[in-house]
Design a protein around this motif. Structure first.
Motif, PDB file in Angstrom:
ATOM      1  N   GLU A  52       0.828  -1.200   0.000  1.00 54.23           N
ATOM      2  CA  GLU A  52       0.000   0.000   0.000  1.00 54.23           C
ATOM      3  C   GLU A  52       0.862   1.250   0.000  1.00 54.23           C
ATOM      4  OE1 GLU A  52      -3.051   0.039   2.997  1.00 54.23           O
ATOM      5  OE2 GLU A  52      -3.637  -2.026   2.554  1.00 54.23           O
ATOM      6  N   LEU A  53       0.403   2.248  -0.742  1.00 54.70           N
ATOM      7  CA  LEU A  53       0.994   3.590  -0.729  1.00 54.70           C
ATOM      8  C   LEU A  53      -0.074   4.539  -0.215  1.00 54.70           C
ATOM      9  CD1 LEU A  53       2.733   3.704  -4.218  1.00 54.70           C
ATOM     10  CD2 LEU A  53       3.831   3.402  -2.002  1.00 54.70           C
ATOM     11  N   HIS A  54       0.349   5.550   0.538  1.00 52.77           N
ATOM     12  CA  HIS A  54      -0.604   6.470   1.155  1.00 52.77           C
ATOM     13  C   HIS A  54       0.076   7.838   1.296  1.00 52.77           C
ATOM     14  CE1 HIS A  54      -3.861   7.444   4.077  1.00 52.77           C
ATOM     15  NE2 HIS A  54      -2.937   8.254   4.545  1.00 52.77           N
ATOM     16  N   THR A  55      -0.548   8.871   0.748  1.00 50.01           N
ATOM     17  CA  THR A  55      -0.046  10.232   0.912  1.00 50.01           C
ATOM     18  C   THR A  55      -1.212  11.146   1.245  1.00 50.01           C
ATOM     19  OG1 THR A  55      -0.282  10.746  -1.450  1.00 50.01           O
ATOM     20  CG2 THR A  55       1.876   9.913  -0.716  1.00 50.01           C
ATOM     21  N   GLU A  56      -0.922  12.250   1.914  1.00 49.58           N
ATOM     22  CA  GLU A  56      -1.945  13.224   2.288  1.00 49.58           C
ATOM     23  C   GLU A  56      -1.410  14.627   2.090  1.00 49.58           C
ATOM     24  OE1 GLU A  56      -2.928  12.592   6.386  1.00 49.58           O
ATOM     25  OE2 GLU A  56      -3.875  10.657   6.011  1.00 49.58           O
ATOM     26  N   ILE A  57      -2.344  15.568   1.853  1.00 51.98           N
ATOM     27  CA  ILE A  57      -1.986  16.979   1.796  1.00 51.98           C
ATOM     28  C   ILE A  57      -3.213  17.796   2.187  1.00 51.98           C
ATOM     29  CG2 ILE A  57      -2.584  17.332  -0.646  1.00 51.98           C
ATOM     30  CD1 ILE A  57       0.034  19.046  -0.821  1.00 51.98           C
ATOM     31  N   THR A  97      -9.679  21.334   2.699  1.00 52.94           N
ATOM     32  CA  THR A  97      -9.811  19.919   2.343  1.00 52.94           C
ATOM     33  C   THR A  97      -8.546  19.147   2.677  1.00 52.94           C
ATOM     34  OG1 THR A  97     -11.188  20.556   0.456  1.00 52.94           O
ATOM     35  CG2 THR A  97     -10.276  18.328   0.416  1.00 52.94           C
ATOM     36  N   LYS A  98      -8.723  17.967   3.228  1.00 57.66           N
ATOM     37  CA  LYS A  98      -7.608  17.026   3.336  1.00 57.66           C
ATOM     38  C   LYS A  98      -7.758  16.049   2.187  1.00 57.66           C
ATOM     39  CE  LYS A  98      -6.767  13.208   6.107  1.00 57.66           C
ATOM     40  NZ  LYS A  98      -6.738  12.555   7.427  1.00 57.66           N
ATOM     41  N   LEU A  99      -6.751  15.989   1.315  1.00 58.40           N
ATOM     42  CA  LEU A  99      -6.726  15.040   0.206  1.00 58.40           C
ATOM     43  C   LEU A  99      -5.862  13.857   0.611  1.00 58.40           C
ATOM     44  CD1 LEU A  99      -7.062  14.202  -2.865  1.00 58.40           C
ATOM     45  CD2 LEU A  99      -4.850  15.305  -3.182  1.00 58.40           C
ATOM     46  N   THR A 100      -6.404  12.664   0.473  1.00 62.02           N
ATOM     47  CA  THR A 100      -5.632  11.439   0.652  1.00 62.02           C
ATOM     48  C   THR A 100      -5.585  10.743  -0.704  1.00 62.02           C
ATOM     49  OG1 THR A 100      -6.369  11.210   2.940  1.00 62.02           O
ATOM     50  CG2 THR A 100      -5.455   9.243   1.885  1.00 62.02           C
ATOM     51  N   GLN A 101      -4.381  10.482  -1.175  1.00 62.82           N
ATOM     52  CA  GLN A 101      -4.189   9.716  -2.408  1.00 62.82           C
ATOM     53  C   GLN A 101      -3.523   8.407  -1.991  1.00 62.82           C
ATOM     54  OE1 GLN A 101      -2.175   9.996  -6.841  1.00 62.82           O
ATOM     55  NE2 GLN A 101      -1.796  11.666  -5.437  1.00 62.82           N
ATOM     56  N   SER A 102      -4.126   7.300  -2.384  1.00 62.79           N
ATOM     57  CA  SER A 102      -3.592   6.011  -1.960  1.00 62.79           C
ATOM     58  C   SER A 102      -3.719   4.990  -3.085  1.00 62.79           C
ATOM     59  CB  SER A 102      -4.334   5.509  -0.714  1.00 62.79           C
ATOM     60  OG  SER A 102      -5.709   5.356  -0.982  1.00 62.79           O
ATOM     61  N   GLU A 103      -2.964   3.926  -2.940  1.00 59.60           N
ATOM     62  CA  GLU A 103      -3.064   2.828  -3.886  1.00 59.60           C
ATOM     63  C   GLU A 103      -2.786   1.525  -3.149  1.00 59.60           C
ATOM     64  OE1 GLU A 103      -2.382   1.765  -8.467  1.00 59.60           O
ATOM     65  OE2 GLU A 103      -1.318   3.479  -7.654  1.00 59.60           O
ATOM     66  N   THR A 104      -3.635   0.544  -3.413  1.00 59.58           N
ATOM     67  CA  THR A 104      -3.450  -0.800  -2.904  1.00 59.58           C
ATOM     68  C   THR A 104      -3.040  -1.663  -4.076  1.00 59.58           C
ATOM     69  OG1 THR A 104      -5.178  -0.433  -1.254  1.00 59.58           O
ATOM     70  CG2 THR A 104      -4.561  -2.717  -1.718  1.00 59.58           C
ATOM     71  N   LEU A 105      -1.884  -2.301  -3.938  1.00 61.81           N
ATOM     72  CA  LEU A 105      -1.310  -3.088  -5.033  1.00 61.81           C
ATOM     73  C   LEU A 105      -1.234  -4.556  -4.639  1.00 61.81           C
ATOM     74  CD1 LEU A 105       1.117  -0.311  -5.053  1.00 61.81           C
ATOM     75  CD2 LEU A 105       0.183  -0.949  -7.250  1.00 61.81           C
ATOM     76  N   ASP A 106      -1.633  -5.403  -5.566  1.00 61.23           N
ATOM     77  CA  ASP A 106      -1.594  -6.844  -5.342  1.00 61.23           C
ATOM     78  C   ASP A 106      -1.082  -7.521  -6.601  1.00 61.23           C
ATOM     79  OD1 ASP A 106      -2.955  -7.387  -2.674  1.00 61.23           O
ATOM     80  OD2 ASP A 106      -4.436  -6.095  -3.644  1.00 61.23           O
ATOM     81  N   GLY A 107      -0.437  -8.661  -6.428  1.00 57.65           N
ATOM     82  CA  GLY A 107      -0.011  -9.459  -7.571  1.00 57.65           C
ATOM     83  C   GLY A 107       1.415  -9.932  -7.462  1.00 57.65           C
ATOM     84  N   ILE A 108       1.760 -10.838  -8.355  1.00 58.52           N
ATOM     85  CA  ILE A 108       3.074 -11.466  -8.282  1.00 58.52           C
ATOM     86  C   ILE A 108       4.220 -10.513  -8.621  1.00 58.52           C
ATOM     87  CG2 ILE A 108       2.196 -13.799  -8.674  1.00 58.52           C
ATOM     88  CD1 ILE A 108       2.989 -13.544 -11.599  1.00 58.52           C
ATOM     89  N   LEU A 109       3.964  -9.435  -9.363  1.00 57.95           N
ATOM     90  CA  LEU A 109       5.036  -8.494  -9.711  1.00 57.95           C
ATOM     91  C   LEU A 109       5.280  -7.413  -8.663  1.00 57.95           C
ATOM     92  CD1 LEU A 109       4.577  -7.917 -13.555  1.00 57.95           C
ATOM     93  CD2 LEU A 109       6.230  -9.382 -12.377  1.00 57.95           C
ATOM     94  N   VAL A 110       4.399  -7.302  -7.674  1.00 58.59           N
ATOM     95  CA  VAL A 110       4.540  -6.244  -6.669  1.00 58.59           C
ATOM     96  C   VAL A 110       5.891  -6.339  -5.955  1.00 58.59           C
ATOM     97  CG1 VAL A 110       3.608  -5.302  -4.513  1.00 58.59           C
ATOM     98  CG2 VAL A 110       2.063  -5.918  -6.381  1.00 58.59           C
ATOM     99  N   ARG A 111       6.301  -7.527  -5.584  1.00 58.23           N
ATOM    100  CA  ARG A 111       7.576  -7.701  -4.872  1.00 58.23           C
ATOM    101  C   ARG A 111       8.757  -7.193  -5.719  1.00 58.23           C
ATOM    102  NH1 ARG A 111       8.545 -10.924  -0.644  1.00 58.23           N
ATOM    103  NH2 ARG A 111       6.683 -12.143  -1.044  1.00 58.23           N
TER     104      ARG A 111
END
Length: 147
Positions: free
Chosen positions: A4-9, A102-116
């Motif tokens: 997971e990636l997570h950023t806020e501003i 406003t609080k902006l949260t930008q995130s991404e959840t990544l899954d799969g064999i190439l993630v590593r």
């Protein structure tokens, strides 16, 4: 593999203003240094054509499907490399009203064999891209508020 990636501003503009900048996908080419173009509409079920240029990384075009849109609150898509389970990314923007804007949260959840394999690049180049996009969205929304 799951990552997971997570950023806020914090943005000094109302969620509705931030939302209008965020969902104007045609306008991304004018201000967005990370996803430098997006073709399509922010409607559930739509397929977008996004051009991503992460800092220090290789540019890529991908075609995610919009999975969630909640006016002035949430915009989300799911992109897949090849077939499901290879490299799937659920990218999400959440807007939350604050006393100053406003609080902006930008995130991404990544899954799969190439993630590593690409995890280091995700934590550096992709995260830097998120942060650059957040800062540019902030500047664009605050300029819209001032103008």
């Amino acid at each position: 593999m799951h990552h997971e990636l997570h950023t806020e501003i914090d943005i000094d503009a109302a969620p509705e203003t931030v939302w209008q900048v965020l969902i104007d996908l045609d306008g991304w080419a004018d201000w967005n240094p990370f996803i430098t173009s997006s073709v399509g509409t922010a409607e559930v079920g739509e397929t977008l054509i996004n051009r991503m240029e992460p800092p220090g990384g290789k540019a890529i075009t991908f075609k995610p499907q919009v999975t969630s849109v909640e006016d002035a609150k949430t915009f989300e898509w799911l992109g897949k490399l090849g077939f499901s389970g290879v490299f799937d990314g659920r990218h999400r923007f959440d807007l939350e009203a604050t006393p100053t804007g406003t609080k902006l949260t930008q995130s991404e959840t990544l899954d799969g064999i190439l993630v590593r394999v690409v995890r280091r690049s995700l934590d550096t180049n992709t995260r830097a891209g998120f942060e650059a996009m957040n800062a540019a969205l902030k500047a664009e929304a605050e300029a819209a508020t001032a103008g």
